[in-house]
Write a protein that holds these residues in place. Structure first.
Motif, mmCIF file in Angstrom:
data_model
loop_
_atom_site.group_PDB
_atom_site.id
_atom_site.type_symbol
_atom_site.label_atom_id
_atom_site.label_comp_id
_atom_site.label_asym_id
_atom_site.label_seq_id
_atom_site.Cartn_x
_atom_site.Cartn_y
_atom_site.Cartn_z
ATOM 1 N N ALA B 12 -10.347 -5.674 -1.960
ATOM 2 C CA ALA B 12 -10.735 -5.509 -0.556
ATOM 3 C C ALA B 12 -9.544 -5.141 0.312
ATOM 4 O O ALA B 12 -9.283 -5.742 1.344
ATOM 5 N N GLY B 13 -8.787 -4.117 -0.112
ATOM 6 C CA GLY B 13 -7.797 -3.483 0.762
ATOM 7 C C GLY B 13 -8.532 -2.431 1.590
ATOM 8 O O GLY B 13 -9.763 -2.322 1.531
ATOM 9 N N LYS B 35 -9.607 -10.761 -5.262
ATOM 10 C CA LYS B 35 -9.108 -11.900 -6.038
ATOM 11 C C LYS B 35 -8.396 -12.942 -5.177
ATOM 12 O O LYS B 35 -8.322 -14.111 -5.534
ATOM 13 N N CYS B 45 3.182 -4.465 3.135
ATOM 14 C CA CYS B 45 3.117 -3.223 3.891
ATOM 15 C C CYS B 45 4.017 -3.268 5.121
ATOM 16 O O CYS B 45 4.261 -4.337 5.674
ATOM 17 N N ALA B 46 4.495 -2.069 5.550
ATOM 18 C CA ALA B 46 5.262 -1.959 6.792
ATOM 19 C C ALA B 46 4.355 -1.667 7.981
ATOM 20 O O ALA B 46 4.801 -1.644 9.117
ATOM 21 N N GLU B 47 3.092 -1.399 7.697
ATOM 22 C CA GLU B 47 2.010 -1.398 8.688
ATOM 23 C C GLU B 47 1.984 -0.216 9.659
ATOM 24 O O GLU B 47 1.326 -0.275 10.689
ATOM 25 N N GLN B 91 2.448 10.137 8.512
ATOM 26 C CA GLN B 91 1.627 9.003 8.932
ATOM 27 C C GLN B 91 2.412 7.920 9.641
ATOM 28 O O GLN B 91 1.862 6.898 10.001
ATOM 29 N N ARG B 122 -11.769 -12.549 -9.252
ATOM 30 C CA ARG B 122 -10.896 -11.551 -9.878
ATOM 31 C C ARG B 122 -11.609 -10.840 -11.014
ATOM 32 O O ARG B 122 -12.189 -11.497 -11.886
ATOM 33 N N ASP B 156 -7.978 -1.535 -6.662
ATOM 34 C CA ASP B 156 -7.224 -2.765 -6.891
ATOM 35 C C ASP B 156 -5.713 -2.612 -6.758
ATOM 36 O O ASP B 156 -4.958 -3.392 -7.332
ATOM 37 N N GLY B 157 -5.295 -1.590 -5.986
ATOM 38 C CA GLY B 157 -3.908 -1.572 -5.528
ATOM 39 C C GLY B 157 -2.881 -1.210 -6.587
ATOM 40 O O GLY B 157 -3.203 -0.720 -7.659
ATOM 41 N N VAL B 259 5.375 0.488 -4.029
ATOM 42 C CA VAL B 259 4.493 1.582 -3.618
ATOM 43 C C VAL B 259 4.544 2.669 -4.690
ATOM 44 O O VAL B 259 5.627 3.114 -5.056
ATOM 45 N N VAL B 276 -9.608 4.431 -6.412
ATOM 46 C CA VAL B 276 -9.384 4.746 -4.996
ATOM 47 C C VAL B 276 -8.068 4.130 -4.507
ATOM 48 O O VAL B 276 -7.736 2.992 -4.855
ATOM 49 N N ASP B 278 -4.213 3.063 -3.747
ATOM 50 C CA ASP B 278 -3.031 2.835 -4.584
ATOM 51 C C ASP B 278 -3.399 2.772 -6.072
ATOM 52 O O ASP B 278 -2.591 3.121 -6.924
ATOM 53 N N GLY B 289 3.536 5.997 2.632
ATOM 54 C CA GLY B 289 2.325 5.677 3.402
ATOM 55 C C GLY B 289 1.087 5.810 2.521
ATOM 56 O O GLY B 289 0.927 6.803 1.823
HETATM 57 C C1 LIG Z 1 6.717 -2.698 1.441
HETATM 58 C C2 LIG Z 1 5.600 -1.724 1.656
HETATM 59 C C3 LIG Z 1 5.521 -1.022 2.840
HETATM 60 C C4 LIG Z 1 4.468 -0.127 3.077
HETATM 61 N N1 LIG Z 1 4.390 0.482 4.289
HETATM 62 C C5 LIG Z 1 3.338 1.288 4.582
HETATM 63 C C6 LIG Z 1 3.188 1.855 5.870
HETATM 64 O O1 LIG Z 1 3.987 1.616 6.773
HETATM 65 N N2 LIG Z 1 2.137 2.660 6.099
HETATM 66 C C7 LIG Z 1 1.223 2.940 5.130
HETATM 67 O O2 LIG Z 1 0.272 3.702 5.382
HETATM 68 N N3 LIG Z 1 1.326 2.396 3.900
HETATM 69 C C8 LIG Z 1 2.363 1.574 3.596
HETATM 70 N N4 LIG Z 1 2.463 1.000 2.351
HETATM 71 C C9 LIG Z 1 1.437 1.312 1.345
HETATM 72 C C10 LIG Z 1 0.146 0.587 1.644
HETATM 73 O O3 LIG Z 1 0.376 -0.790 1.764
HETATM 74 C C11 LIG Z 1 -0.860 0.845 0.515
HETATM 75 O O4 LIG Z 1 -0.874 2.209 0.203
HETATM 76 C C12 LIG Z 1 -2.266 0.400 0.906
HETATM 77 O O5 LIG Z 1 -2.345 -0.978 1.090
HETATM 78 C C13 LIG Z 1 -3.242 0.829 -0.182
HETATM 79 O O6 LIG Z 1 -4.505 0.325 0.067
HETATM 80 P P1 LIG Z 1 -5.494 -0.004 -1.126
HETATM 81 O O7 LIG Z 1 -6.773 -0.404 -0.502
HETATM 82 O O8 LIG Z 1 -5.486 1.130 -2.090
HETATM 83 O O9 LIG Z 1 -4.809 -1.193 -1.915
HETATM 84 P P2 LIG Z 1 -4.345 -2.644 -1.422
HETATM 85 O O10 LIG Z 1 -4.216 -2.711 0.034
HETATM 86 O O11 LIG Z 1 -3.156 -2.983 -2.250
HETATM 87 O O12 LIG Z 1 -5.560 -3.575 -1.844
HETATM 88 C C14 LIG Z 1 -5.850 -3.848 -3.183
HETATM 89 C C15 LIG Z 1 -6.569 -5.173 -3.230
HETATM 90 O O13 LIG Z 1 -7.118 -5.365 -4.528
HETATM 91 C C16 LIG Z 1 -6.999 -6.720 -4.881
HETATM 92 N N5 LIG Z 1 -7.093 -6.816 -6.341
HETATM 93 C C17 LIG Z 1 -6.194 -6.376 -7.261
HETATM 94 N N6 LIG Z 1 -6.639 -6.625 -8.514
HETATM 95 C C18 LIG Z 1 -7.829 -7.230 -8.386
HETATM 96 C C19 LIG Z 1 -8.770 -7.743 -9.335
HETATM 97 N N7 LIG Z 1 -8.552 -7.654 -10.656
HETATM 98 N N8 LIG Z 1 -9.903 -8.328 -8.879
HETATM 99 C C20 LIG Z 1 -10.128 -8.420 -7.523
HETATM 100 N N9 LIG Z 1 -9.273 -7.951 -6.585
HETATM 101 C C21 LIG Z 1 -8.131 -7.367 -7.009
HETATM 102 C C22 LIG Z 1 -5.647 -7.108 -4.323
HETATM 103 O O14 LIG Z 1 -5.538 -8.497 -4.173
HETATM 104 C C23 LIG Z 1 -5.640 -6.359 -2.986
HETATM 105 O O15 LIG Z 1 -6.152 -7.139 -1.946
HETATM 106 C C24 LIG Z 1 3.497 0.096 2.071
HETATM 107 C C25 LIG Z 1 3.588 -0.596 0.878
HETATM 108 C C26 LIG Z 1 4.618 -1.505 0.660
HETATM 109 C C27 LIG Z 1 4.674 -2.251 -0.626
#
Ligand SMILES: Cc1cc2nc3c(=O)[nH]c(=O)nc-3n(C[C@H](O)[C@H](O)[C@H](O)COP(=O)(O)OP(=O)(O)OC[C@H]3O[C@@H](n4cnc5c(N)ncnc54)[C@H](O)[C@@H]3O)c2cc1C
Ligand code: SF4
Ligand code: SF4
Lengths: 57, 392
Positions: B12-13, B35, B45-47, B91, B122, B156-157, B259, B276, B278, B289
C-alpha cells in the motif's frame, strides 16, 4: 553460510532484500530474516546504508 | 473479507493504492494488503514531488503538504550555484510531502472507492493454476491464508518479491541501486528551494539533498551508488556533512532506504501478474524520484485490469497493454535519465565544476532541467559527448 544482521543498527529499509541475487532475505515489518539459500556473496552487506550486515563464510 | 477477488494488490505505497482505487472505482472486487501495521510509516523517502504530476492524481491538501517550493538549486563541488525554476529538475521541485499522512490518505481513498484493505498482512507466496498466477499466500498475525484473485499486482517496493515469485528476476545489482540515509534536521534555515549537492565530495555516484519541510526543518539526506558503497557508507558521509555544514542542526528523525536506479527492466507482466512502481524498478535513475511514476503506473495498471475483467482474459496477451503504455511514457524518461546517470558517475568533480561555470552569465532561474541540458551540451560537448543522441 549466512549473513548476520545487527538488529541494533538495521533501519529495516529493505534495500538488502532488493539486491540479494537468490532471494534469501525477507523484510518482516521491522526485522530482516535470512533463509538457508544464502550463498554468502556479500552483495547485501556491501550496499547496506548503515553497515548492519556481516557475511559469515 | 472474501476468499476470492478480481484483483489483489500487494503493497500500500502510492503505486498500490492508486491501482486499488482505479480498480475499485470501476466496481471490481479489490483487496489491498500491506505488511506493515501502519501504512506509510516508517518513511523511506525525501518526499519531493512535482506539482503537475501530483495533481493528475489528487488535489493538494495542507494535511500532507509540508512545504511549497519556489524551485531548485544545484551546487557544484566548488559551491557554484545553479538556480532553476518551479517546474525544474523533473519531479523534484513543487511540493515536499508528509508521506506518513499522504500514503495513508491514498489508501483511504482506495478504501472509500470500495477496496478491502488489510494491514499487518504480508504476502509470502503466489498461487498458480493453469499456467497463470491465481492469488496469494499471505500471513496475518502469524496465520497463513490463501486468497484467490484473477490478477495479482506486485506494488511491493524496492524489496519486491512478487515479481521473483512470478518468474521475473527483479534483483538489483549494486550499480542499479542508490543506497541512502536521511535525517529530518531541525534548528536550521531551510529556505524555499530544494537543494542538490553533487560530486564525489558529497555523495559518490549520487547526490546530497536538502528538501525543506517548513521554515526550520528539512529532509537532509544523501544517496550513493551501491557499487561505490562499502568502504564509505551513506550514514557516515551524512554525519560528516552535518558536522561541517550544519553544526547547529538537530536530528529529529532518521530514514534509511534504497532506490532502484536500473532504468527500465525487461519484463513487468506475466499471466495474472503485473508489477507497479519500485517493484517494477520505475523510479528515475537520475533523480531517484519514484512517487509520481508509481502513481502513473498504478493508474495504467488499474485501467488494464478493468479491460482484462471485461474480456475475462488475464493472460499476458491482455496485460501486455500495461507494459506497452508505461514503456511509451515513463519508460522513455527512465531511459533518458539512465544515460545521464551513466555519464555523471564517470564525470570528475573538476568537470562538474566546469559544467557549472559554463552557465555563468546565463539566467537559468526561469528554466527547467530539460532546457538547461542542451545549453550545457552546447558549451561542453567534450564532457557530455555521450549524451549527443539526446540533443542532435
Ligand atoms: C531515501 C529515499 C529518498 C527518496 N526521495 C524521493 C523523492 O524525493 N521523490 C520521489 O518521488 N521519490 C523518492 N524516493 C522514491 C520513492 O520513495 C519510491 O519510488 C516510492 O515510494 C515508490 O512507491 P511504491 O508504491 O512503488 O512503493 P513503496 O512506497 O515502497 O510501497 C511498497 C509497499 O509494499 C509493502 N510491501 C512490501 N512487501 C510486501 C509484502 N510481501 N506483503 C505486503 N506488503 C508488502 C511495503 O511495506 C510498502 O509499504 C526516495 C526513496 C528513498 C529510499
Ligand atoms: S539494507 Fe541494512 S538497514 Fe536496510 S534492511 Fe537491510 S540490513 Fe537493515
Ligand atoms: S550474502 Fe548474498 S546470498 Fe546471502 S543474503 Fe546477502 S545478498 Fe543474499
Amino acid at each position: 553460510m549466512s549473513v548476520i544482521v545487527n538488529r541494533y543498527k538495521c533501519g529495516y529499509c529493505g534495500a538488502c532484500v532488493g539486491v540479494c541475487p537468490v532471494g534469501a532475505l525477507e523484510l518482516v515489518e521491522t526485522w530482516i530474516e535470512v533463509d538457508n539459500t544464502c550463498t554468502s556473496c556479500g552483495v547485501c552487506a556491501k550496499i547496506c546504508p548503515v553497515g548492519a550486515l556481516g557475511v559469515v563464510k | 473479507m472474501r476468499s476470492s477477488y478480481d484483483v489483489i494488490i500487494v503493497g500500500a505505497g502510492p503505486g498500490g493504492s492508486i491501482t486499488a482505487k482505479t480498480c475499485a472505482q470501476a466496481g471490481l472486487q479489490v483487496l489491498l494488503i500491506e505488511k506493515r501495521q501502519e501504512i506509510g510509516d516508517p518513511v523511506r523517502c525525501a518526499e519531493g514531488v512535482g506539482k503537475e504530476g501530483l495533481m493528475q492524481h489528487i488535489q493538494p491538501d495542507s494535511r500532507w503538504i509540508a512545504a511549497e517550493l519556489k524551485g531548485s538549486m544545484i551546487f557544484a563541488p566548488d559551491g557554484t550555484e545553479i538556480k532553476m525554476s518551479e517546474e525544474a529538475s523533473s519531479q523534484k521541485a513543487g511540493f515536499n510531502l508528509e508521506r506518513k499522512v499522504f500514503d495513508r490518505v491514498l489508501a483511504q481513498q482506495a478504501a472509500m472507492a470500495g477496496a478491502d484493505v488489510m494491514v499487518k498482512t504480508r504476502a509470502i507466496g503466489l498461487l498458480r493454476s493453469n499456467g497463470s498466477i491465481s492469488g496469494i499466500k499471505a500471513m496475518y498475525m502469524g496465520e497463513v491464508t490463501e486468497i484467490k484473485a484473477d490478477i495479482v499486482i506486485g506494488a511491493d517496493g524496492v524489496e519486491s518479491k512478487v515479481g521473483r515469485w512470478g518468474g521475473i528476476d527483479t534483483s538489483l545489482k549494486p550499480v542499479d541501486i542508490n543506497t541512502c540515509t536521511q535525517f529530518l534536521v531541525s534548528n536550521i534555515d531551510a529556505g524555499e528551494y530544494n537543494k542538490f549537492y553533487i560530486g564525489e565530495k558529497y555523495a559518490p555516484g549520487g547526490y546530497l539533498w536538502l528538501f525543506p519541510k517548513g521554515e526550520h526543518t528539512a529532509n537532509v539526506g544523501l544517496g550513493i551508488l551501491g557499487s561505490k558503497c562499502g568502504t564509505v557508507r551513506p550514514i557516515l558521509l551524512l554525519h560528516k556533512f552535518m558536522e561541517t555544514y550544519m553544526p547547529d542542526g538537530k536530528i529529529i528523525e532518521m530514514v534509511v532506504g534504497g532506490v532502484p536506479v536500473s532504468g527500465p527492466i525487461k519484463q513487468t507482466v506475466a499471466n495474472g501478474l503485473i508489477l507497479v512502481g519500485d517493484a517494477a524498478r520505475q523510479s528515475d535513475p537520475l533523480t531517484g524520484g519514484g512517487i509520481i511514476n508509481a502513481m502513473d503506473a498504478g493508474k495504467i495498471a488499474g485501467e488494464v485490469c478493468i479491460k482484462a475483467k471485461e474480456k475475462g482474459d488475464y493472460s499476458v496477451k491482455i496485460l501486455k497493454e500495461y507494459e506497452d503504455r508505461w514503456r511509451a511514457t515513463i519508460g522513455k524518461e527512465l531511459s533518458k535519465s539512465l544515460m545521464i546517470k551513466n555519464l555523471l558517475i564517470k564525470v570528475s568533480d573538476e568537470q562538474l565544476n566546469q559544467l557549472a561555470h559554463s552557465l555563468s552569465g546565463i539566467d537559468t532561474s526561469k528554466m527547467a532541467l530539460p532546457k538547461v541540458l542542451p545549453i550545457l551540451f552546447k558549451k561542453n560537448p567534450k564532457i557530455l559527448w555521450e549524451l549527443r543522441s539526446l540533443f542532435i
